[in-house]
Design an enzyme around this catalytic site. Structure first.
Site, PDB file in Angstrom:
ATOM      1  CB  SER A 109      -0.896   0.024   1.241  1.00 33.18           C
ATOM      2  OG  SER A 109      -0.109   0.257   2.407  1.00 33.18           O
ATOM      3  CG  ASP A 110       1.269   5.901  -1.265  1.00 36.82           C
ATOM      4  OD1 ASP A 110       2.183   6.085  -0.435  1.00 36.82           O
ATOM      5  OD2 ASP A 110       1.095   6.634  -2.249  1.00 36.82           O
TER       6      ASP A 110
END
Length: 377
Positions: A109-110
């Site tokens: 994920s960011d």
């Protein structure tokens, strides 16, 4: 999506070469952002809706090329796709990326882009957070099917093994401070930065052979505009979310990827050094004042106007203009010197309402610390 630009064919060629180059040095490459992350303003709330034909013809090709080059990881983005968060989107992560494209790396994920424990949807790793909920906690992961957990772990460990990271000479937090702060600048690195900046300059217009500037016919050059002496922006180590961390400058874009140009050669310095070797006098007007700029232009054989703008993270550019109302300055200079050359230091497309009134236009897309040397060459 930023490296590829708007050309899926060129982006595909670039992505493949970049992945292969980075990973050849023992560093694993991460392609991002997956997917349809095409704006910064409202990036955490907007939803992208893209039909299949458009997706496969325009948006997917650079990512597909990176997958075929063996990219190690993919980072999912903040935005939603068809109303579903990118990092929880089964269709995009499982069906498109992993199954149809054949991606064998892991999806991370960011930061703060995770909204639930999405192992079964295709998310393999949550980036850490100290001020928001953690979804990949031991308890949450323990409630997931073992097959999903095993697949995520296998994908991550496969990258570690393939890139030989377990035996690398790197570091593990928190013991990385010394390595992070080590100055690794060397003359060959500076030479590489210089050559890359020089080769990246794009000639957009050259009317009546205004360029190159030769000492046989040119005895004086005026360098005009505040961008010619712009300094590098340094957020001073402020944490993300403070001290203007998202700002960029004319040498590097802003945000988490911003690089403070060390040992900066600004445009005026680079041109002056080159002009001295050629015996050409340089007249300076390093403000955006129209009266001063016109006076300098009248005195010179060639008038060089330097304009710039930049971009940052978490917000889109407010417009496509060069900064400081320099369009007015360029028009005024061009009206008194028919050999007006405009140098632009930009992050992307800009408006050029003066393009038909100047002799030459060049573009350099955030050229780094050797920007001035590149222009002088």
């Amino acid at each position: 999506e930023l490296m590829s630009g708007e050309d899926p064919f060129l982006g595909s060629k670039y992505a493949k070469a970049y992945v292969q180059g980075v990973q050849s040095k023992g560093v694993f490459a991460v392609m991002k952002h997956w997917i349809f992350n095409s704006q910064e303003t409202n990036r955490e709330t907007e939803s992208s809706v893209v039909d299949e034909k458009t997706a496969w013809e325009l948006y997917y090709p650079p990512f597909q090329a990176a997958v075929e080059a063996g990219v190690s990881a993919a980072m999912c983005s903040y935005n939603r796709v068809d109303g579903v968060h990118s990092c929880s989107n089964r269709k995009q992560l499982q069906e498109v990326l992993k199954q149809r494209m054949g991606f064998r790396g892991f999806v991370q994920s960011d930061w703060w882009a995770t909204h639930d424990t999405s192992l079964q949807q295709g998310l393999d790793q949550e980036m850490p957070s100290t001020d928001r909920a953690v979804f990949f906690s031991p308890t949450s992961l323990g409630s997931q099917p073992a097959t999903a957990t095993d697949d995520a772990a296998t994908r991550i460990l496969a990258v570690v093994h393939r890139m030989n990271l377990s035996s690398s000479k790197g570091c593990a937090p928190p013991g990385c401070e010394t390595m992070f702060r080590t100055n690794v600048t060397t003359p060959p690195h500076v030479a590489l930065a210089r050559s890359l900046a020089m080769e990246s300059i794009v000639l957009l217009k050259n009317k009546d052979a205004a360029l190159p500037i030769l000492p046989e016919s040119v005895k004086s050059v005026a360098v005009i505009g505040s961008a010619a002496v712009a300094t590098a922006y340094n957020p001073n180590g402020g944490d993300q979310g403070a001290n203007g961390w998202s700002y960029g400058d004319y040498y590097s874009g802003g945000g988490s990827g911003h690089v403070v140009a060390g040992n900066l050669v600004n445009t005026l310095s680079g041109i002056k050094k080159r002009a001295a070797l050629a015996g050409i006098r340089v007249i300076e007007s390093t403000t955006d004042d129209v009266v001063q700029g016109v006076a300098a232009a009248k005195e010179a054989d060639v008038a060089v106007v330097v304009g710039g703008t930049t971009s940052g993270e978490s917000m889109d550019r407010a417009n496509l203009n060069l900064d400081h109302n320099i369009d007015q300055l360029i028009m005024a200079v061009a009206s008194v010197n028919r050999r007006t050359v405009v140098l632009t230091q930009i992050p992307g497309a800009v408006l050029m309402p003066w393009r038909d009134h100047v002799a030459a236009i060049l573009a350099l897309f955030l050229g780094g610390q050797e920007t001035g040397t590149a222009w002088g060459a």
